[in-house]
Structure formats: C-alpha cells, structure tokens
Design a protein around this motif. Sequence first.
Motif, PDB file in Angstrom:
ATOM      1  N   SER A 107      -8.702   8.256  22.543  1.00  0.00           N
ATOM      2  CA  SER A 107     -10.067   8.778  22.549  1.00  0.00           C
ATOM      3  C   SER A 107     -10.049  10.298  22.531  1.00  0.00           C
ATOM      4  O   SER A 107      -9.290  10.923  23.277  1.00  0.00           O
ATOM      5  N   TYR A 108     -10.901  10.870  21.696  1.00  0.00           N
ATOM      6  CA  TYR A 108     -11.023  12.327  21.643  1.00  0.00           C
ATOM      7  C   TYR A 108     -11.942  12.798  22.757  1.00  0.00           C
ATOM      8  O   TYR A 108     -12.994  12.200  23.010  1.00  0.00           O
ATOM      9  N   GLN A 109     -11.542  13.882  23.442  1.00  0.00           N
ATOM     10  CA  GLN A 109     -12.345  14.484  24.501  1.00  0.00           C
ATOM     11  C   GLN A 109     -12.764  15.871  24.033  1.00  0.00           C
ATOM     12  O   GLN A 109     -12.020  16.848  24.218  1.00  0.00           O
ATOM     13  N   PRO A 110     -13.929  15.976  23.411  1.00  0.00           N
ATOM     14  CA  PRO A 110     -14.318  17.242  22.792  1.00  0.00           C
ATOM     15  C   PRO A 110     -14.458  18.405  23.776  1.00  0.00           C
ATOM     16  O   PRO A 110     -14.142  19.551  23.424  1.00  0.00           O
ATOM     17  N   VAL A 148      -3.132   6.442  25.536  1.00  0.00           N
ATOM     18  CA  VAL A 148      -2.426   5.600  26.500  1.00  0.00           C
ATOM     19  C   VAL A 148      -1.679   4.507  25.743  1.00  0.00           C
ATOM     20  O   VAL A 148      -2.248   3.827  24.886  1.00  0.00           O
ATOM     21  N   VAL A 149      -0.385   4.352  26.067  1.00  0.00           N
ATOM     22  CA  VAL A 149       0.446   3.298  25.491  1.00  0.00           C
ATOM     23  C   VAL A 149       1.103   2.522  26.625  1.00  0.00           C
ATOM     24  O   VAL A 149       1.286   3.040  27.721  1.00  0.00           O
ATOM     25  N   SER A 150       1.462   1.280  26.300  1.00  0.00           N
ATOM     26  CA  SER A 150       2.051   0.411  27.315  1.00  0.00           C
ATOM     27  C   SER A 150       3.005  -0.574  26.652  1.00  0.00           C
ATOM     28  O   SER A 150       2.761  -1.022  25.531  1.00  0.00           O
ATOM     29  N   PRO A 151       4.091  -0.937  27.352  1.00  0.00           N
ATOM     30  CA  PRO A 151       4.983  -1.958  26.803  1.00  0.00           C
ATOM     31  C   PRO A 151       4.237  -3.268  26.580  1.00  0.00           C
ATOM     32  O   PRO A 151       3.280  -3.567  27.303  1.00  0.00           O
ATOM     33  N   ASP A 172       3.094  16.360  19.762  1.00  0.00           N
ATOM     34  CA  ASP A 172       2.058  15.956  18.827  1.00  0.00           C
ATOM     35  C   ASP A 172       1.666  14.516  19.127  1.00  0.00           C
ATOM     36  O   ASP A 172       2.540  13.649  19.267  1.00  0.00           O
ATOM     37  N   TYR A 173       0.372  14.262  19.222  1.00  0.00           N
ATOM     38  CA  TYR A 173      -0.094  12.921  19.530  1.00  0.00           C
ATOM     39  C   TYR A 173       0.378  11.890  18.507  1.00  0.00           C
ATOM     40  O   TYR A 173       0.881  10.831  18.870  1.00  0.00           O
TER      41      TYR A 173
END
Length: 143
Positions: free
Chosen positions: A34-37, A45-48, A14-15
Amino acid sequence: MKQAIVHVALLVKDYDEAIDFYVNKLKFELIEDSYQPEQDKRWVVVSPPGSDGVALLLARASKPEQMDFIGNQSGGRVFLFLNTDDFWRDYERMAAEGIRFVRPPSEQEYGTVAVFEDLYGNQWDLLQLNPDHPMATRGRTKP
C-alpha cells in the motif's frame, strides 16, 4: 495477557526488487503493498507460505545513514530463521533459484540447518526443527 510480534522491519534498497526476491525466489506471499502518500513510502508486507506468525515489513531506506545497514542489520550474524516442514525440498528449490548458501546443510541437535543470504547479504537460517524442539511444538494442542 496475550501479545504477539507481528512484523519485523527489514531495510531494503528498492521495494520492487525486494518483492521480486521474496515472492519469486523464496516463494513468500505478498500480504500487502500500500502506498502511503503522507510519507511517500509503501507499506510492503511479505510472509512465508502458510505462516501465521511474524511477517516481514520491507522498509525502503529513506535516510543516508540507513543505507549502511541494508544487508547488515545484525552485524554479520544470522538475522532471520526460516523454519520449514521439508528442509531438503526447500534447500534444493532455493539452490536451483540461485540463492547463495554460505554454510552447507548440517545436522544439529535441534534439527537440520543451512545458512543463506538474501538479495542484500543478510544471513538467514533455513531450518527444519526436530519434532521435539520446543519451537516445533509451540501452538499445537498436546494430546
């Protein structure tokens, strides 16, 4: 020639629960959501904090066969390596957040390390490389 790996895809259930773990417990930065319909998915995207290297793309499993790999993307081996500038600060903070360490801190020839699990069970090294380690000096200008 100059190239770089910019994202590593990490399967998640789950996001929002994955964002909660990485942003609120590991203190990563949310770079994009971002949603990609056209594909009915999100690009998350996550980053330290302070990182200018590889970022994680949190990819929700979209097929039944992908579900089996959530939490076991590397066959039970340590999968990702989180280097820090202060091992004990981050270790104590993460332990206080309830992050499960499956191997206690130890001093190795390359630095200080402990193994923890993310919210799905993927194993990570939390490490602080010794100053003379080749990866610790990468990207720095030599005197």
